[in-house]
Design a protein around this motif. Structure first.
Motif, PDB file in Angstrom:
ATOM      1  N   PRO B  41       0.826  -1.222   0.000  1.00 33.96           N
ATOM      2  CA  PRO B  41       0.000   0.000   0.000  1.00 33.96           C
ATOM      3  C   PRO B  41       0.857   1.269   0.000  1.00 33.96           C
ATOM      4  CG  PRO B  41      -0.779  -1.550   1.669  1.00 33.96           C
ATOM      5  CD  PRO B  41       0.485  -2.128   1.119  1.00 33.96           C
ATOM      6  N   GLU B  42       2.068   1.195   0.506  1.00 34.83           N
ATOM      7  CA  GLU B  42       2.949   2.367   0.560  1.00 34.83           C
ATOM      8  C   GLU B  42       3.445   2.790  -0.824  1.00 34.83           C
ATOM      9  OE1 GLU B  42       3.182  -0.274   2.487  1.00 34.83           O
ATOM     10  OE2 GLU B  42       3.035   0.475   4.551  1.00 34.83           O
ATOM     11  N   LEU B  43       3.175   2.007  -1.853  1.00 34.71           N
ATOM     12  CA  LEU B  43       3.735   2.277  -3.181  1.00 34.71           C
ATOM     13  C   LEU B  43       2.674   2.611  -4.220  1.00 34.71           C
ATOM     14  CD1 LEU B  43       6.296  -0.695  -3.347  1.00 34.71           C
ATOM     15  CD2 LEU B  43       6.600   1.587  -2.357  1.00 34.71           C
ATOM     16  N   THR B  44       1.454   2.811  -3.784  1.00 35.69           N
ATOM     17  CA  THR B  44       0.345   2.901  -4.742  1.00 35.69           C
ATOM     18  C   THR B  44       0.101   4.314  -5.291  1.00 35.69           C
ATOM     19  OG1 THR B  44      -1.137   3.226  -2.885  1.00 35.69           O
ATOM     20  CG2 THR B  44      -0.923   0.982  -3.728  1.00 35.69           C
ATOM     21  N   GLN B  45      -0.610   4.324  -6.427  1.00 34.65           N
ATOM     22  CA  GLN B  45      -1.238   5.563  -6.893  1.00 34.65           C
ATOM     23  C   GLN B  45      -2.701   5.531  -6.409  1.00 34.65           C
ATOM     24  OE1 GLN B  45      -3.402   3.792  -8.827  1.00 34.65           O
ATOM     25  NE2 GLN B  45      -2.859   4.309 -10.990  1.00 34.65           N
ATOM     26  N   GLN B  46      -3.519   6.413  -6.920  1.00 32.51           N
ATOM     27  CA  GLN B  46      -4.850   6.620  -6.331  1.00 32.51           C
ATOM     28  C   GLN B  46      -5.837   5.474  -6.566  1.00 32.51           C
ATOM     29  OE1 GLN B  46      -3.482   8.256  -8.822  1.00 32.51           O
ATOM     30  NE2 GLN B  46      -4.968   8.579 -10.464  1.00 32.51           N
ATOM     31  N   HIS B  47      -5.532   4.565  -7.512  1.00 29.53           N
ATOM     32  CA  HIS B  47      -6.441   3.434  -7.729  1.00 29.53           C
ATOM     33  C   HIS B  47      -5.934   2.136  -7.120  1.00 29.53           C
ATOM     34  CE1 HIS B  47      -7.215   6.134 -11.262  1.00 29.53           C
ATOM     35  NE2 HIS B  47      -8.377   6.091 -10.681  1.00 29.53           N
ATOM     36  N   HIS B  51       2.518   2.779  -8.259  1.00 23.53           N
ATOM     37  CA  HIS B  51       2.741   4.091  -8.864  1.00 23.53           C
ATOM     38  C   HIS B  51       3.819   4.017  -9.953  1.00 23.53           C
ATOM     39  CE1 HIS B  51       3.543   8.405  -9.111  1.00 23.53           C
ATOM     40  NE2 HIS B  51       2.502   8.620  -8.335  1.00 23.53           N
TER      41      HIS B  51
END
Lengths: 140, 140, 140, 140
Positions: B41-47, B51
């Motif tokens: 989760p620390e590496l995600t974009q908005q969906h 990222h």
């Protein structure tokens, strides 16, 4: 605060990576978005400069949200591709990524991005981006 | 383990960003380096996808270290610029960034990079990079 | 000769620039197209090598037609953007531009291109391209 | 006319491709060069627009000569790589390619380029380039 600013702030907050990097959304206007980043040991490459990947992450986002400011309601923006030149070692007290729309489009938008390093009142360009974004309807 | 592998492993360990992302150096050979990344989760974009900035960070590194495997002793490698196409949403159980030297040079080296998403035995290309690196003598 | 080959040959013949350069369509298959160019004084830069612009013209075309081979009927292909690395001076008896589809898509297609210089049985890579093409319905 | 202008005009005249395209050097200043091109059937793609390859050729040259204006005496400039976005069909009465130095360097110079289409007093951006050039000593 406009609807657009709220929408971009909400999207920015939903990006786990931005929190991990410690990046901050600092400016939203039609066609231009800025994101700030402070240097931390967690963001370095092997010589202690800020990693090209962290620099790229904030300027990619600045370009993407800049494109979103000009997209029609009910649409979102995805990065198709970008090119970045790294012009100096990323060493500064604070970095500002600036994304600007050069050519908005119904399907594709072209943006330019720049990352500026600020130190003791001096400002130096660290990276330069040219990016292509696609505007897509949000599934509902 | 060769001197080259040790040198690249030491450089990789000195990169704060790689630890922050949770990236892992998994393969080093002359002209090719691979780096793995697991979604968090620390590496995600908005969906909730990984990222583009995190994907770019690992494939930039894979290309840089691939160039380093063919650089003369006493030299290091810096990224001049790269271009990345994002070909699919970055959703997988594990990502492998592969950097390969296409044209080694005394001053400039050209690499191609790819990020593969692996899920339940399926492998899909997520991103494609073309990069220019510069070989510089290490200050001593 | 397939419908696709005929269609691409007709489009190639309609390009004034290809005749001006003396370029020749030499290979068409699903996902790959090749274009040949012979060096002439009319195509040089200031040192007598073939100009980067001529090299780019043929590999842009090879990528565009490669994308077209996989596009649905009633559609055409336009170049969104490309990036090219020039890896050696373009000096050879004959140049072959090879365009290959890496990721076909309904809207966007990603291709890689390469220009090979041939001389006395030796083949050297002169340029490397990564390109984004858009598939659009033909107005009728 | 300065030494620099004479030198660039002489180099431009030595490029066979520029004569073939009918391109004209129209402006030289420190850090900026402009090249003009008039549309002709010899330069078209299949729909009668000016071919991306011709557009790229003039803006590559504008960037290269812009870099040369800031290079030390006894040095020349080669294109390492560039990326171009094509933002509109290249249809106009006249095209002006503008190359500007963004970051001059001892080894590498970064330029931005743009091609403007002019028609009946209207000016529209047709293409956008970001380029990396290398400064090399002239063999003597």
């Amino acid at each position: 605060v406009s609807e657009m600013e709220k929408r971009i702030a909400a999207s920015f907050s939903a990006q786990g990576l931005m929190a991990t990097l410690g990046a901050e959304l600092v400016f939203v206007a039609p066609g231009e978005v800025r994101i700030a980043l402070s240097p931390r040991p967690e963001l370095t490459q092997q010589h202690g400069y800020i990693h090209a990947g962290a620099i790229t992450s904030i300027v990619d986002n600045a370009c993407g949200y800049a494109a979103l400011t000009l997209a029609p309601a009910g649409h979102e923006v995805l990065t198709v591709e970008f090119k970045v030149n790294f012009m100096r070692p990323a060493s500064a007290d604070r970095f500002i990524a600036i994304g600007k729309v050069i050519k908005p489009g119904k399907t594709l938008t072209v943006c330019q991005g720049e990352v500026i390093g600020e130190r003791e009142g001096r400002r130096e360009s660290v990276a330069l981006m040219q990016a292509t974004l696609i505007i897509v309807a949000i599934d509902s």
